[in-house]
Design a protein around this motif. Structure first.
Motif, PDB file in Angstrom:
ATOM      1  N   GLN A 580       0.845  -1.040  -0.108  1.00  0.00           N
ATOM      2  CA  GLN A 580       0.168   0.031   0.081  1.00  0.00           C
ATOM      3  C   GLN A 580       0.869   1.269   0.114  1.00  0.00           C
ATOM      4  O   GLN A 580       2.078   1.343   0.577  1.00  0.00           O
ATOM      5  N   ILE A 581       0.382   2.193  -0.704  1.00  0.00           N
ATOM      6  CA  ILE A 581       1.345   3.489  -0.672  1.00  0.00           C
ATOM      7  C   ILE A 581       0.981   4.172   0.716  1.00  0.00           C
ATOM      8  O   ILE A 581      -0.104   4.169   1.179  1.00  0.00           O
ATOM      9  N   LYS A 582       1.997   4.578   1.224  1.00  0.00           N
ATOM     10  CA  LYS A 582       2.010   5.588   2.661  1.00  0.00           C
ATOM     11  C   LYS A 582       2.821   6.561   2.888  1.00  0.00           C
ATOM     12  O   LYS A 582       3.890   6.561   1.874  1.00  0.00           O
ATOM     13  N   ASN A 583       2.344   7.572   3.426  1.00  0.00           N
ATOM     14  CA  ASN A 583       3.355   8.539   3.695  1.00  0.00           C
ATOM     15  C   ASN A 583       4.497   8.163   4.343  1.00  0.00           C
ATOM     16  O   ASN A 583       4.571   7.201   5.406  1.00  0.00           O
ATOM     17  N   ILE A 584       5.631   8.792   4.104  1.00  0.00           N
ATOM     18  CA  ILE A 584       6.969   8.519   5.023  1.00  0.00           C
ATOM     19  C   ILE A 584       6.851   8.623   6.455  1.00  0.00           C
ATOM     20  O   ILE A 584       7.436   7.893   7.069  1.00  0.00           O
ATOM     21  N   ASN A 585       5.969   9.565   7.021  1.00  0.00           N
ATOM     22  CA  ASN A 585       5.989   9.910   8.107  1.00  0.00           C
ATOM     23  C   ASN A 585       5.167   8.692   8.772  1.00  0.00           C
ATOM     24  O   ASN A 585       5.278   8.106  10.043  1.00  0.00           O
ATOM     25  N   GLN A 586       4.276   7.979   8.223  1.00  0.00           N
ATOM     26  CA  GLN A 586       3.469   6.834   8.482  1.00  0.00           C
ATOM     27  C   GLN A 586       4.390   5.674   8.908  1.00  0.00           C
ATOM     28  O   GLN A 586       4.376   4.922   9.909  1.00  0.00           O
ATOM     29  N   TYR A 591       7.544   2.200  12.265  1.00  0.00           N
ATOM     30  CA  TYR A 591       8.751   1.416  12.428  1.00  0.00           C
ATOM     31  C   TYR A 591       9.601   2.077  13.555  1.00  0.00           C
ATOM     32  O   TYR A 591      10.613   1.317  13.808  1.00  0.00           O
ATOM     33  N   ASP A 592       9.147   3.033  14.164  1.00  0.00           N
ATOM     34  CA  ASP A 592       9.732   3.648  15.356  1.00  0.00           C
ATOM     35  C   ASP A 592      11.289   3.955  14.916  1.00  0.00           C
ATOM     36  O   ASP A 592      12.281   3.486  15.616  1.00  0.00           O
ATOM     37  N   ILE A 593      11.347   4.535  13.872  1.00  0.00           N
ATOM     38  CA  ILE A 593      12.720   5.167  13.468  1.00  0.00           C
ATOM     39  C   ILE A 593      12.445   6.409  12.816  1.00  0.00           C
ATOM     40  O   ILE A 593      11.389   6.930  12.150  1.00  0.00           O
ATOM     41  N   SER A 594      13.610   7.331  13.071  1.00  0.00           N
ATOM     42  CA  SER A 594      13.363   8.711  12.379  1.00  0.00           C
ATOM     43  C   SER A 594      13.212   8.795  10.980  1.00  0.00           C
ATOM     44  O   SER A 594      13.852   7.860  10.225  1.00  0.00           O
ATOM     45  N   LYS A 595      12.480   9.775  10.456  1.00  0.00           N
ATOM     46  CA  LYS A 595      12.410   9.698   8.889  1.00  0.00           C
ATOM     47  C   LYS A 595      13.787   9.868   8.088  1.00  0.00           C
ATOM     48  O   LYS A 595      13.856   9.179   7.199  1.00  0.00           O
ATOM     49  N   SER A 596      14.658  10.350   8.715  1.00  0.00           N
ATOM     50  CA  SER A 596      15.949  10.661   8.053  1.00  0.00           C
ATOM     51  C   SER A 596      16.669   9.428   7.909  1.00  0.00           C
ATOM     52  O   SER A 596      17.312   8.933   6.943  1.00  0.00           O
ATOM     53  N   LEU A 599      14.766   6.721   5.462  1.00  0.00           N
ATOM     54  CA  LEU A 599      15.092   7.195   4.040  1.00  0.00           C
ATOM     55  C   LEU A 599      16.593   6.576   3.674  1.00  0.00           C
ATOM     56  O   LEU A 599      16.359   6.149   2.469  1.00  0.00           O
ATOM     57  N   THR A 600      17.551   6.606   4.498  1.00  0.00           N
ATOM     58  CA  THR A 600      18.803   6.055   4.312  1.00  0.00           C
ATOM     59  C   THR A 600      18.645   4.563   4.255  1.00  0.00           C
ATOM     60  O   THR A 600      19.209   3.812   3.168  1.00  0.00           O
ATOM     61  N   CYS A 601      17.589   3.924   5.062  1.00  0.00           N
ATOM     62  CA  CYS A 601      17.395   2.620   4.888  1.00  0.00           C
ATOM     63  C   CYS A 601      16.881   2.198   3.447  1.00  0.00           C
ATOM     64  O   CYS A 601      17.231   1.145   2.881  1.00  0.00           O
ATOM     65  N   ASN A 624       6.487  12.593  -0.908  1.00  0.00           N
ATOM     66  CA  ASN A 624       6.754  12.020   0.335  1.00  0.00           C
ATOM     67  C   ASN A 624       5.646  10.821   0.662  1.00  0.00           C
ATOM     68  O   ASN A 624       5.687  10.381   1.532  1.00  0.00           O
ATOM     69  N   GLU A 625       5.414   9.993  -0.564  1.00  0.00           N
ATOM     70  CA  GLU A 625       4.787   8.792  -0.440  1.00  0.00           C
ATOM     71  C   GLU A 625       5.592   7.788  -0.865  1.00  0.00           C
ATOM     72  O   GLU A 625       6.333   8.113  -1.718  1.00  0.00           O
ATOM     73  N   TYR A 626       5.332   6.607  -0.312  1.00  0.00           N
ATOM     74  CA  TYR A 626       6.081   5.436  -0.839  1.00  0.00           C
ATOM     75  C   TYR A 626       5.395   4.257  -0.895  1.00  0.00           C
ATOM     76  O   TYR A 626       4.417   4.087  -0.143  1.00  0.00           O
ATOM     77  N   LEU A 627       5.987   3.566  -1.741  1.00  0.00           N
ATOM     78  CA  LEU A 627       5.281   2.024  -1.933  1.00  0.00           C
ATOM     79  C   LEU A 627       6.270   1.050  -1.817  1.00  0.00           C
ATOM     80  O   LEU A 627       7.256   0.936  -2.631  1.00  0.00           O
ATOM     81  N   ILE A 628       6.100  -0.049  -0.963  1.00  0.00           N
ATOM     82  CA  ILE A 628       7.013  -1.240  -1.197  1.00  0.00           C
ATOM     83  C   ILE A 628       6.172  -2.224  -1.454  1.00  0.00           C
ATOM     84  O   ILE A 628       5.363  -2.762  -0.629  1.00  0.00           O
ATOM     85  N   PRO A 629       6.209  -2.619  -2.898  1.00  0.00           N
ATOM     86  CA  PRO A 629       5.132  -3.587  -3.266  1.00  0.00           C
ATOM     87  C   PRO A 629       5.399  -4.961  -2.699  1.00  0.00           C
ATOM     88  O   PRO A 629       4.386  -5.881  -2.286  1.00  0.00           O
TER      89      PRO A 629
END
Length: 650
Positions: A580-586, A591-596, A599-601, A624-629
């Motif tokens: 599902q497409i989700k905002n990076i902040n979601q 995942y309890d990890i900072s946005k920066s 993104l590096t991950c 600012n939205e991402y998809l991991i299929p």
């Protein structure tokens, strides 16, 4: 959206008169049923004799000239044609040079953005269909349709600009039916509003070219603008909505007298899946080899490929939509398990036999597949002649009312039921292949830059594959004495088999090197393919937009596998929202990890073959939205995503 616009797409049953193809043909020839080519010649002869004044048109985005042929055959005079692709322009100019078509046209090779119409002759009508990739099925599969966000989707603005300058009585605009759903319906609203703003009343409707004598089901949205009354679309001449339900023109009828091909000159159908084509019943595609179709060895997942993958034409019906390009398994394939020749493809798209398509096979196929079928264009052009220019046609020509229902969607559903029955019959008649023993194997492999694993006896990486009846194990080692660092387990929620009788798969690694994570998954994938169980991992887990009941667990040795990337890999396996497409902040919050750091991950995971997408890889995804299929590294040497980057300048 105003009520009159909404009604363009409203369908209710009404009792109406229908067009008779027999009557139309008998009024312009001595025959009751003409082939598209003969129809073109007959209507051209009638128009030459009966139209006493020139009706001038300009064609935008002409392609190889399919729409232009249809309008020219029905008596319109093509004054100017504009097309960006040089090979397409060469085709039109060649046919002009040999005196067959477009006698007085100025055929221009130019980007529409640089085109400035400078025409002394008054223009009566404009035709054309901008490139449709922004609204296509491929765009929908990429996580939505970019629509007018995409530069190609904004080309309608150039159409508007030309209309505003030339001020014709009307225009016809053709595009894929996906335009209606682009941007949740916003794209069509923007386009209609832009045309209305410059003074045109707009009618639009989805029509199937097969209903107008084309041996191909090709659903397209046709949008017509008028300075006067709303345009009415012609009633079908073929199929269940035509007079006496005149039958659709079949693929076999279309190519009946085309010269037999020299098969040595046709591309070979081989590779990983070429051998499967012979088993596919006519009218079906790769889905014949799916569990849903009842295949005993379902190597593909339902709806995991495009519908033209291994698609074999049914000779007694129109073919599915002809595509402009594709891979080696892109159909339609002939029912004799070969490619169609270029001359046969021309017939299936209703190009005249005497119309020469220039270029090699790939270039010619692209021109044909990109075109509006000329026979479809002729029927639309006759409607324009009659309604815009008061030309009395020599036959009764009836028009659809806004509320009138057409049957092609219902027909598609009935056809699906028919093909399920056909698949079942083919499966019942198959000879049972002897069961192949799954053999344990040691893989000495390395991972290439395009995420393909290749055998290398000198590689430091060794994966031991152990196959038991209920369980498969893959263990990766770089050091004989190394200990287990992590383990991934796959099983189904209901404890049913993953495939064959295998209930569980374990991927075990004694290496903390990140790329070895990908190697483990790729070796598993290769074992599935080598044993003819599944074509690849996507076929096992299913296309990402559809849910599955496979669960993953990740167990790691304490204090041995650390760092944010390993944390994210573990979370991806457990995340039910993957696909599902989700905002990076979601993502960052869950995942309890900072946005920066996240993104590096993501950048690191792309490097090891994860198909992570954002607005830079796919314009239809918002910023600012991402998809991991998929939960596993799915990129391979065939992937379109391989050449894309998550970073705008990366």
């Amino acid at each position: 959206m105003r009520e009159e616009e909404i009604n363009q797409l409203s369908f209710f049953d009404t009792k109406v008169n229908k067009n008779s193809y027999k009557e139309i043909c008998s009024k312009i020839s001595d025959e009751e049923s003409l082939s598209p080519d003969d129809f073109g010649k007959a209507i051209k002869k009638w128009a030459t004799k009966n139209l006493d004044k020139s009706i001038n048109i300009v064609a935008l985005f002409s392609g190889a000239g399919g729409l232009d042929i249809g309008f020219s055959d029905t008596g319109f005079s093509l004054v100017e044609s504009v097309e960006l692709e040089e090979k397409f322009v060469q085709t039109m100019m060649h046919n002009q040079m040999i005196g067959k078509y477009f006698a007085d046209a100025n055929i221009t090779c130019k980007d529409i953005r640089q085109y400035e119409p400078n025409i002394a002759t008054p223009i009566d009508f404009i035709i054309g269909g901008p490139p449709c990739q922004s609204f296509s099925a491929a765009g929908r599969r990429a996580a939505g349709v970019a629509g007018t966000k995409d530069n190609r989707g904004n080309l309608f603005e150039e159409y508007v600009r030309v209309l505003e300058k030339l001020k014709p009585k009307g225009f016809l605009f053709e595009n894929v039916y996906g335009l209606l759903g682009a941007e949740k319906g916003e794209s069509i609203k923007k386009i209609v509003a832009a045309f209305k703003e410059i003074g045109y009343n707009i009618s639009y409707r989805i029509l199937d070219a097969a209903d107008y004598g084309v041996p191909q089901h090709r659903e397209r949205i046709i949008l017509v603008g008028s300075k006067g009354n709303l345009f009415k679309f012609p009633k079908p001449t073929h199929g269940p909505d035509s007079h006496d339900e005149f039958p659709h023109y079949s693929a076999h009828q279309a190519i009946l007298n085309v010269d037999k091909p020299d098969n040595d000159k046709l591309p070979l159908i081989n590779g990983r899946f070429g051998h499967l084509l012979e088993e596919v019943p006519t009218g079906l595609n790769y889905s014949f080899f799916t569990e849903k179709m009842g295949h005993p060895n379902p190597i593909f997942a339902w709806r995991s490929k495009f519908s033209d993958f291994l698609y074999k034409a049914d000779p007694i019906k129109p073919i599915r939509t002809l595509k402009a390009s594709g891979g080696q398994y892109t159909g339609p394939f002939h029912w004799e398990n070969r490619h169609f020749t270029i001359e046969e493809l021309k017939r299936l798209q209703t190009f005249p036999d005497d119309y020469k398509i220039l270029g090699n096979r790939a270039i010619a196929s692209k021109q044909i597949g990109n075109s509006v079928p000329p026979q479809f264009a002729r029927m639309l052009a006759l409607s324009v002649l009659n309604q815009f220019f008061n030309v009395n046609l020599p036959f009764e020509f009836n028009y659809l009312e806004e509320v009138e229902k057409l049957s092609f969607r219902k027909l598609k559903s009935e056809k699906t039921d028919h093909y399920f029955q056909k698949a079942a019959a083919a499966i019942d008649s198959r000879k049972e292949n002897p069961k192949k023993e799954i053999v344990n194997k040691i893989y000495k492999v390395e991972l290439t830059n395009n995420f393909k694993i290749k055998s290398n006896p000198k590689s430091e990486v060794e994966v031991r594959f152990k196959a038991a009846n209920k369980k498969w194990n893959f263990e990766l080692n770089r050091n004989e004495n190394a200990k287990e660092l992590y383990r991934i387990e796959l099983r189904k929620i209901k404890n049913s088999p993953l495939f064959l009788s295998v209930n569980e798969v374990q991927l075990i690694s004694n290496s903390s090197i990140l790329t070895d994570y990908t190697v483990l998954w790729k070796v598993f994938e290769q074992a599935l393919a080598e044993n003819h169980i599944k074509a690849d991992l996507i076929q096992l887990f299913g296309y990402y937009q559809y849910s599955n009941d496979i669960v993953f667990s990740f167990t790691k040795a304490e204090n041995e596998i650390t760092g944010n990337v390993w944390k994210v890999l573990e979370l991806i396996l457990a995340d039910n929202s993957i696909g599902q497409i989700k905002n990076i902040n979601q993502f960052a919050t869950s995942y309890d990890i900072s946005k920066s750091n996240l993104l590096t991950c993501f950048y690191e995971l792309r490097k090891i073959g994860f198909e992570i997408r954002n607005s830079n890889t796919n314009p239809e995804i918002s910023e600012n939205e991402y998809l991991i299929p998929y939960r596993f590294p799915s990129l391979n040497h065939f992937s379109v995503q391989l050449k894309k980057s998550l970073q705008a300048h990366g």
